[in-house]
Scaffold this active site. Structure first.
Site, PDB file in Angstrom:
ATOM      1  CB  ALA A 240      27.774  -1.561 -20.185  1.00  0.00           C
ATOM      2  CE  LYS A 241      29.274   1.853 -27.159  1.00  0.00           C
ATOM      3  NZ  LYS A 241      28.196   2.848 -26.997  1.00  0.00           N
ATOM      4  NE  ARG A 242      30.338  -0.212 -15.862  1.00  0.00           N
ATOM      5  CZ  ARG A 242      29.051  -0.136 -16.163  1.00  0.00           C
ATOM      6  NH1 ARG A 242      28.665   0.575 -17.197  1.00  0.00           N
ATOM      7  NH2 ARG A 242      28.157  -0.780 -15.458  1.00  0.00           N
ATOM      8  N   GLY A 244      34.560  -3.470 -22.039  1.00  0.00           N
ATOM      9  CA  GLY A 244      35.302  -3.816 -23.248  1.00  0.00           C
ATOM     10  C   GLY A 244      34.325  -3.925 -24.394  1.00  0.00           C
TER      11      GLY A 244
END
Ligand code: GLU
Length: 320
Positions: A240-242, A244
């Site tokens: 997921a985005k977290r 990177g």
């Protein structure tokens, strides 16, 4: 005819996890002579970003993938899905449900696992309902039989999955007036002649739900399933985005060549390959070498992609 599909959801740009699945699906198909259909799965409501589809196709081409049919777009014609829900309703295999997620959670006796699937407890089933589907603003749920569903996955082997225990009576038609994913995918795979389903292991459980729908709708032949290990972040959760920004567009904008991206995807598939093109990957890939465990995308993988370095041997930089 043996046929597979690449079925991106246009909910955002393609990231390394999706790219791994599409690359493997494509390589299997091209190696084994399957036909490839491209299908845009754009019924996923508020998460869909209409402009994302074109970007995904462009990125797939940049990687070196191609397809023989499509893109077909789910939202272009809802009638085939309506025909299916009408049939389920008329045969008493689906029922209308206006309970909210909160009401269902409150009624469920056992604590619910995971954020996605709220199990619909059997006790909430209505005793009687009108067996006629009307495109009203109501969810329709499929009456899930108690017994588990058995199938064989090409990577994970024989499976016995119990949709009754995992999700209970799952939604097949949504109050937004569009089919739920489970129904849409079965209707499409059947009418589009798809015989091979290759996708991420997060959908392994869903295969059982989909097989129930094939059977309830009298559709066949049922497809063969190949589920690929999930790509996760170092914390063990799904990429997921977290973890990177692993969108391929980002790497492309930084000047990273597709061969380097495919090199990382190849390593995730158990190949020690360096940098390679999609067609080189196709030749080297072996399903038997794909690990069963989830693949971890680390910050080091990201720096290895973006570090400056010489172009791979044998390919002059001006070739692209
Ligand atoms: N559209 C789905 C996704 O992008 C794939 C569904 C499937 O392969 O059945 O996750």
């Amino acid at each position: 005819m043996v046929k597979t599909r690449l079925a991106p959801s246009p909910t955002g740009a393609l990231h390394l996890g999706n790219a791994r699945t599409f690359l493997v699906n494509w390589a299997l198909a091209r190696r084994r002579g399957w036909r490839i259909l491209l299908r845009i799965e754009d019924l996923d409501g508020p998460r869909v970003k209409p402009e994302a589809a074109a970007g995904i196709l462009e990125t797939l081409r940049w990687l070196g993938l191609d397809w023989d049919e499509g893109p077909l777009v789910q939202s272009d014609d809802l009638e085939p899905y309506r025909a299916a829900i009408r049939r389920l309703a008329e045969e008493g295999r689906a029922f209308p449900c206006s309970l909210t997620r909160g009401q269902i959670e409150a009624a469920a006796s056992a604590p619910q696992e995971g954020a996605h699937d709220v199990r619909y407890p059997r006790e909430l089933r209505p005793r009687a309902w009108e067996r006629r589907f009307e495109d009203a603003a109501t969810n329709w749920r499929f009456l899930v039989p108690e017994r588990p569903v058995a199938f064989v996955d090409a990577v994970y082997g024989p499976q016995s999955v119990s949709p009754a225990a995992i999700v209970g009576d799952f939604v097949v038609w949504t109050k937004r007036g569009v089919p739920a994913y489970q129904l849409a995918v079965v209707v499409d795979d059947h009418r589009q002649g798809v015989t091979e389903v290759v996708r991420g292991a997060d959908l392994l459980d869903s295969a059982a739900r989909q097989l129930l729908l094939y059977r309830a709708l009298g559709l066949g032949p049922e497809p063969s399933y190949t589920h690929l290990p999930l790509v996760i972040g170092p914390d063990g959760s799904r990429l997921a985005k977290r973890h990177g920004d692993s969108r391929l567009d980002r790497y492309r904008a930084l000047g990273v060549r597709p061969e380097r991206v495919i090199g990382l995807l190849a390593r995730w598939c158990g190949l020690e390959a360096g940098e390679l093109s999609a067609s080189e990957f196709r030749e080297a890939f072996e399903l038997a070498r794909v690990p069963r465990e989830p693949v971890v995308f680390t910050p080091e993988d990201d720096s290895a992609l973006t570090r400056p370095g010489p172009p791979p041997r044998g390919t002059p930089p001006q070739a692209r």
